[in-house]
Design a protein around this motif. Structure first.
Motif, PDB file in Angstrom:
ATOM      1  N   ASN A 179     -24.450  17.615  13.938  1.00 23.70           N
ATOM      2  CA  ASN A 179     -24.157  18.703  13.017  1.00 23.70           C
ATOM      3  C   ASN A 179     -25.492  19.356  12.659  1.00 23.70           C
ATOM      4  N   ALA A 180     -25.594  20.666  12.820  1.00 22.11           N
ATOM      5  CA  ALA A 180     -26.841  21.372  12.530  1.00 22.11           C
ATOM      6  C   ALA A 180     -27.052  21.579  11.032  1.00 22.11           C
ATOM      7  N   SER A 181     -26.020  21.313  10.227  1.00 25.24           N
ATOM      8  CA  SER A 181     -26.115  21.517   8.781  1.00 25.24           C
ATOM      9  C   SER A 181     -26.162  20.185   8.044  1.00 25.24           C
ATOM     10  N   LYS A 182     -26.987  20.125   7.024  1.00 29.05           N
ATOM     11  CA  LYS A 182     -27.058  18.937   6.161  1.00 29.05           C
ATOM     12  C   LYS A 182     -26.049  19.024   5.013  1.00 29.05           C
ATOM     13  N   THR A 183     -25.396  20.204   4.848  1.00 32.35           N
ATOM     14  CA  THR A 183     -24.514  20.394   3.695  1.00 32.35           C
ATOM     15  C   THR A 183     -23.066  20.717   4.046  1.00 32.35           C
ATOM     16  N   GLU A 184     -22.791  21.180   5.281  1.00 30.50           N
ATOM     17  CA  GLU A 184     -21.438  21.579   5.677  1.00 30.50           C
ATOM     18  C   GLU A 184     -20.953  20.726   6.850  1.00 30.50           C
ATOM     19  N   PRO A 185     -19.662  20.392   6.901  1.00 28.46           N
ATOM     20  CA  PRO A 185     -19.131  19.667   8.063  1.00 28.46           C
ATOM     21  C   PRO A 185     -19.062  20.579   9.283  1.00 28.46           C
ATOM     22  N   ALA A 186     -18.880  19.985  10.458  1.00 32.72           N
ATOM     23  CA  ALA A 186     -18.733  20.736  11.710  1.00 32.72           C
ATOM     24  C   ALA A 186     -17.684  20.044  12.571  1.00 32.72           C
ATOM     25  N   LYS A 187     -17.019  20.833  13.416  1.00 30.07           N
ATOM     26  CA  LYS A 187     -15.982  20.271  14.289  1.00 30.07           C
ATOM     27  C   LYS A 187     -16.048  20.944  15.648  1.00 30.07           C
ATOM     28  N   LEU A 188     -15.892  20.127  16.705  1.00 25.78           N
ATOM     29  CA  LEU A 188     -15.817  20.680  18.049  1.00 25.78           C
ATOM     30  C   LEU A 188     -14.643  20.085  18.795  1.00 25.78           C
ATOM     31  N   LEU A 189     -14.176  20.828  19.787  1.00 27.16           N
ATOM     32  CA  LEU A 189     -13.151  20.357  20.702  1.00 27.16           C
ATOM     33  C   LEU A 189     -13.830  20.136  22.040  1.00 27.16           C
ATOM     34  N   ALA A 190     -13.689  18.939  22.604  1.00 27.55           N
ATOM     35  CA  ALA A 190     -14.232  18.630  23.923  1.00 27.55           C
ATOM     36  C   ALA A 190     -13.060  18.400  24.872  1.00 27.55           C
ATOM     37  N   VAL A 191     -13.029  19.163  25.964  1.00 29.54           N
ATOM     38  CA  VAL A 191     -11.966  19.071  26.955  1.00 29.54           C
ATOM     39  C   VAL A 191     -12.560  18.472  28.227  1.00 29.54           C
ATOM     40  N   PHE A 192     -12.032  17.335  28.640  1.00 24.65           N
ATOM     41  CA  PHE A 192     -12.497  16.606  29.818  1.00 24.65           C
ATOM     42  C   PHE A 192     -11.521  16.830  30.968  1.00 24.65           C
ATOM     43  N   VAL A 193     -12.019  17.204  32.142  1.00 25.70           N
ATOM     44  CA  VAL A 193     -11.244  17.173  33.377  1.00 25.70           C
ATOM     45  C   VAL A 193     -11.904  16.078  34.193  1.00 25.70           C
ATOM     46  N   LEU A 194     -11.121  15.014  34.512  1.00 23.77           N
ATOM     47  CA  LEU A 194     -11.735  13.840  35.126  1.00 23.77           C
ATOM     48  C   LEU A 194     -10.747  13.090  35.988  1.00 23.77           C
ATOM     49  N   ASP A 195     -11.272  12.137  36.770  1.00 21.52           N
ATOM     50  CA  ASP A 195     -10.403  11.244  37.532  1.00 21.52           C
ATOM     51  C   ASP A 195      -9.522  10.501  36.547  1.00 21.52           C
ATOM     52  N   THR A 196      -8.245  10.361  36.869  1.00 20.22           N
ATOM     53  CA  THR A 196      -7.248   9.841  35.946  1.00 20.22           C
ATOM     54  C   THR A 196      -7.625   8.510  35.301  1.00 20.22           C
ATOM     55  N   ASN A 197      -8.191   7.579  36.024  1.00 17.21           N
ATOM     56  CA  ASN A 197      -8.491   6.268  35.448  1.00 17.21           C
ATOM     57  C   ASN A 197      -9.975   6.038  35.211  1.00 17.21           C
TER      58      ASN A 197
END
Length: 139
Positions: free
Chosen positions: A112-130
């Protein structure tokens, strides 16, 4: 790989929520929640997994790598995330901005680049099934 399939699957990740924490490097500072998981029907052996990463103010992930086959698309939902992947520049991404990570990448900075505010990201993985685990700390 059909780009429409990836876009449709990414949109589905937003629409369908399967809540429940799955992993956190620092349980007090960040929470990782699986948002979506499905096999990609027209790409044999590949799956799409989406996770939300919530960072408390000033929180950071330990340096880490992801599943070896994983191509990752990261989108900042809110706040600002400081990130460095492989030998790239350290950069701050703000809400609405995104980046990608190639298979086998080292994510040395993710915080998080901020010391005072929360942050949220979405990470989408395309990968081998197992291909597991999704994230491995670098020691």
């Amino acid at each position: 790989m059909n780009i429409r399939t990836i876009i449709a699957a990414t949109c589905a990740a937003f629409a369908f929520s399967m809540a429940g924490p799955i992993h956190a490097h620092d349980r007090e500072a960040q929470t990782v929640t699986k948002n979506f998981e499905a096999a990609i029907p027209n790409i044999l052996g590949k799956s799409l997994i989406a996770v939300e990463v919530d960072y408390a103010p000033g929180a950071a992930s330990v340096p880490h790598s992801h599943a070896k086959s994983a191509f990752i698309y990261a989108y900042v939902i809110s706040g600002a995330i400081e990130s460095k992947v492989n030998d790239g520049k350290t950069r701050i991404y703000r809400a609405g901005e995104s980046w990608s990570e190639p298979p086998g990448a080292i994510h040395s900075i993710s915080r998080n680049a901020s010391k005072t505010e929360p942050a949220k990201l979405l990470a989408v993985f395309v990968l081998d099934t197992n291909d597991n685990p999704l994230t491995t700390p670098i020691k």
